[in-house]
Structures are given as C-alpha cells and as structure tokens.
Motif scaffolding. Sequence first.
Motif, PDB file in Angstrom:
ATOM      1  N   THR A   1      15.942  22.631 -57.169  1.00 44.03           N
ATOM      2  CA  THR A   1      15.777  23.297 -55.887  1.00 44.03           C
ATOM      3  C   THR A   1      16.767  22.735 -54.874  1.00 44.03           C
ATOM      4  O   THR A   1      17.027  21.538 -54.845  1.00 44.03           O
ATOM      5  N   ILE A   2      17.318  23.632 -54.063  1.00 43.41           N
ATOM      6  CA  ILE A   2      18.235  23.244 -52.997  1.00 43.41           C
ATOM      7  C   ILE A   2      17.738  23.914 -51.721  1.00 43.41           C
ATOM      8  O   ILE A   2      17.753  25.138 -51.608  1.00 43.41           O
ATOM      9  N   ASP A   3      17.269  23.090 -50.792  1.00 45.05           N
ATOM     10  CA  ASP A   3      16.758  23.584 -49.518  1.00 45.05           C
ATOM     11  C   ASP A   3      17.785  23.340 -48.432  1.00 45.05           C
ATOM     12  O   ASP A   3      18.450  22.305 -48.422  1.00 45.05           O
ATOM     13  N   GLN A   4      17.891  24.286 -47.504  1.00 42.24           N
ATOM     14  CA  GLN A   4      18.708  24.103 -46.309  1.00 42.24           C
ATOM     15  C   GLN A   4      17.829  24.455 -45.115  1.00 42.24           C
ATOM     16  O   GLN A   4      17.369  25.581 -44.981  1.00 42.24           O
ATOM     17  N   ALA A   5      17.571  23.436 -44.296  1.00 42.48           N
ATOM     18  CA  ALA A   5      16.654  23.605 -43.171  1.00 42.48           C
ATOM     19  C   ALA A   5      17.092  22.693 -42.035  1.00 42.48           C
ATOM     20  O   ALA A   5      17.818  21.724 -42.256  1.00 42.48           O
ATOM     21  N   PRO A   6      16.619  22.976 -40.829  1.00 39.86           N
ATOM     22  CA  PRO A   6      16.918  22.060 -39.731  1.00 39.86           C
ATOM     23  C   PRO A   6      16.364  20.661 -40.043  1.00 39.86           C
ATOM     24  O   PRO A   6      15.327  20.546 -40.696  1.00 39.86           O
ATOM     25  N   PRO A   7      17.032  19.615 -39.578  1.00 42.19           N
ATOM     26  CA  PRO A   7      16.537  18.257 -39.814  1.00 42.19           C
ATOM     27  C   PRO A   7      15.085  18.105 -39.336  1.00 42.19           C
ATOM     28  O   PRO A   7      14.733  18.549 -38.242  1.00 42.19           O
ATOM     29  N   GLY A   8      14.248  17.544 -40.193  1.00 41.43           N
ATOM     30  CA  GLY A   8      12.847  17.301 -39.858  1.00 41.43           C
ATOM     31  C   GLY A   8      11.907  18.474 -40.108  1.00 41.43           C
ATOM     32  O   GLY A   8      10.698  18.325 -40.011  1.00 41.43           O
ATOM     33  N   ALA A   9      12.437  19.645 -40.445  1.00 40.30           N
ATOM     34  CA  ALA A   9      11.583  20.824 -40.669  1.00 40.30           C
ATOM     35  C   ALA A   9      10.959  20.780 -42.059  1.00 40.30           C
ATOM     36  O   ALA A   9      11.568  20.313 -43.016  1.00 40.30           O
ATOM     37  N   ALA A  10       9.736  21.279 -42.164  1.00 39.24           N
ATOM     38  CA  ALA A  10       9.080  21.415 -43.469  1.00 39.24           C
ATOM     39  C   ALA A  10       9.788  22.509 -44.266  1.00 39.24           C
ATOM     40  O   ALA A  10      10.156  23.540 -43.707  1.00 39.24           O
ATOM     41  N   VAL A  11       9.972  22.281 -45.565  1.00 40.72           N
ATOM     42  CA  VAL A  11      10.615  23.289 -46.411  1.00 40.72           C
ATOM     43  C   VAL A  11       9.613  24.038 -47.280  1.00 40.72           C
ATOM     44  O   VAL A  11       9.930  25.087 -47.828  1.00 40.72           O
ATOM     45  N   THR A  12       8.398  23.506 -47.409  1.00 39.15           N
ATOM     46  CA  THR A  12       7.328  24.178 -48.160  1.00 39.15           C
ATOM     47  C   THR A  12       6.047  24.038 -47.360  1.00 39.15           C
ATOM     48  O   THR A  12       5.710  22.946 -46.891  1.00 39.15           O
ATOM     49  N   ILE A  13       5.321  25.148 -47.234  1.00 39.90           N
ATOM     50  CA  ILE A  13       4.036  25.155 -46.534  1.00 39.90           C
ATOM     51  C   ILE A  13       2.989  25.671 -47.511  1.00 39.90           C
ATOM     52  O   ILE A  13       3.117  26.779 -48.050  1.00 39.90           O
ATOM     53  N   LEU A  14       1.951  24.872 -47.759  1.00 33.96           N
ATOM     54  CA  LEU A  14       0.851  25.285 -48.624  1.00 33.96           C
ATOM     55  C   LEU A  14      -0.133  26.148 -47.838  1.00 33.96           C
ATOM     56  O   LEU A  14      -0.415  25.861 -46.675  1.00 33.96           O
ATOM     57  N   ARG A  15      -0.641  27.191 -48.495  1.00 32.62           N
ATOM     58  CA  ARG A  15      -1.620  28.057 -47.842  1.00 32.62           C
ATOM     59  C   ARG A  15      -2.987  27.380 -47.878  1.00 32.62           C
ATOM     60  O   ARG A  15      -3.427  26.913 -48.918  1.00 32.62           O
ATOM     61  N   ARG A  16      -3.646  27.356 -46.751  1.00 33.20           N
ATOM     62  CA  ARG A  16      -4.979  26.781 -46.662  1.00 33.20           C
ATOM     63  C   ARG A  16      -5.990  27.823 -47.131  1.00 33.20           C
ATOM     64  O   ARG A  16      -5.841  29.000 -46.811  1.00 33.20           O
ATOM     65  N   PRO A  17      -7.031  27.386 -47.866  1.00 32.88           N
ATOM     66  CA  PRO A  17      -8.044  28.359 -48.329  1.00 32.88           C
ATOM     67  C   PRO A  17      -8.816  28.981 -47.189  1.00 32.88           C
ATOM     68  O   PRO A  17      -8.895  28.508 -46.126  1.00 32.88           O
TER      69      PRO A  17
END
Length: 137
Positions: A121-137
């Motif tokens: 995996t190669i992520d490009q995001a602003p510094p400090g930003a989350a790259v994956t967000i889990l869905r809450r039930p």
Amino acid sequence: MIRATPVVAAFAVAAPAMAQSPPPVGQPVVVEQTLSGQPIRAPGGDLRITVGQTVIAAGAGLPPHKHPYPRLVQVLAGRLKVTNLDTGQVRELAAGEWVVDAVDQWHSAEALGGEPVRLLTIDQAPPGAAVTILRRP
C-alpha cells in the motif's frame, strides 16, 4: 516525516544486482480512476507518503473502512474480493494487479482461496492525517 526506510533498504540491497543485469522491459501501469470509478485527485498542500504491507490470512477479511485520500495498492500474492458498501460494487483482484482504493467510500475485503493475501500500500495524505478510518458499529 517520510516512512520509507524499508523501501530505501530494499533499493540498497537490490542495487548491486541491478547494476549487473539490464532492467526488465515491461508495460507501465496506468491507473486513472479508483476502484469505484472516481477520478484520482491528490490532496493539495504538503504530502506524507507512507508505504506499507498488509497481510490478510486465508479465509479472513478486513472490516468496513474507508480512506479519505488516494491509496495505491498492489496485490503481491493471493486473491482478494473488495466490496464497496456505498455503491454495491464487488471486485475480485489477483496477484500482480494495481488499483487505487475508493476514496471516502466504505468498503470491506476478504481473502479468497487457500492462501493469504499480501498487499503493498502507498498512501499520500497531508502530514498527520489518518489514512484509514474504521466504521463504528
């Protein structure tokens, strides 16, 4: 901060071997849209590039999640089924394929067959930003 130390180490180890033989000839990989058909747009401003590897055990899966920024993925081994929970699209990916994950759309994935799935995996995001967000039930 760029977390590319494993990549740099891989190039350092591979450099002597590359100098002894010509580079392989191949077709460039061109990806112009996400897995769900979205145009790919890089976030504006400074970027942090993160290179990682994910292993999904045979028969296991990834829970519903989303990526707020483009994530380039190569399937290194195994077969993967990706289900986009927002659009209903289902895609099966095999070793060697490159894709860009859907941006800001919920999706899940599961390993198909009897072998684990390995993803680069190669992520490009602003510094400090989350790259994956889990869905809450």
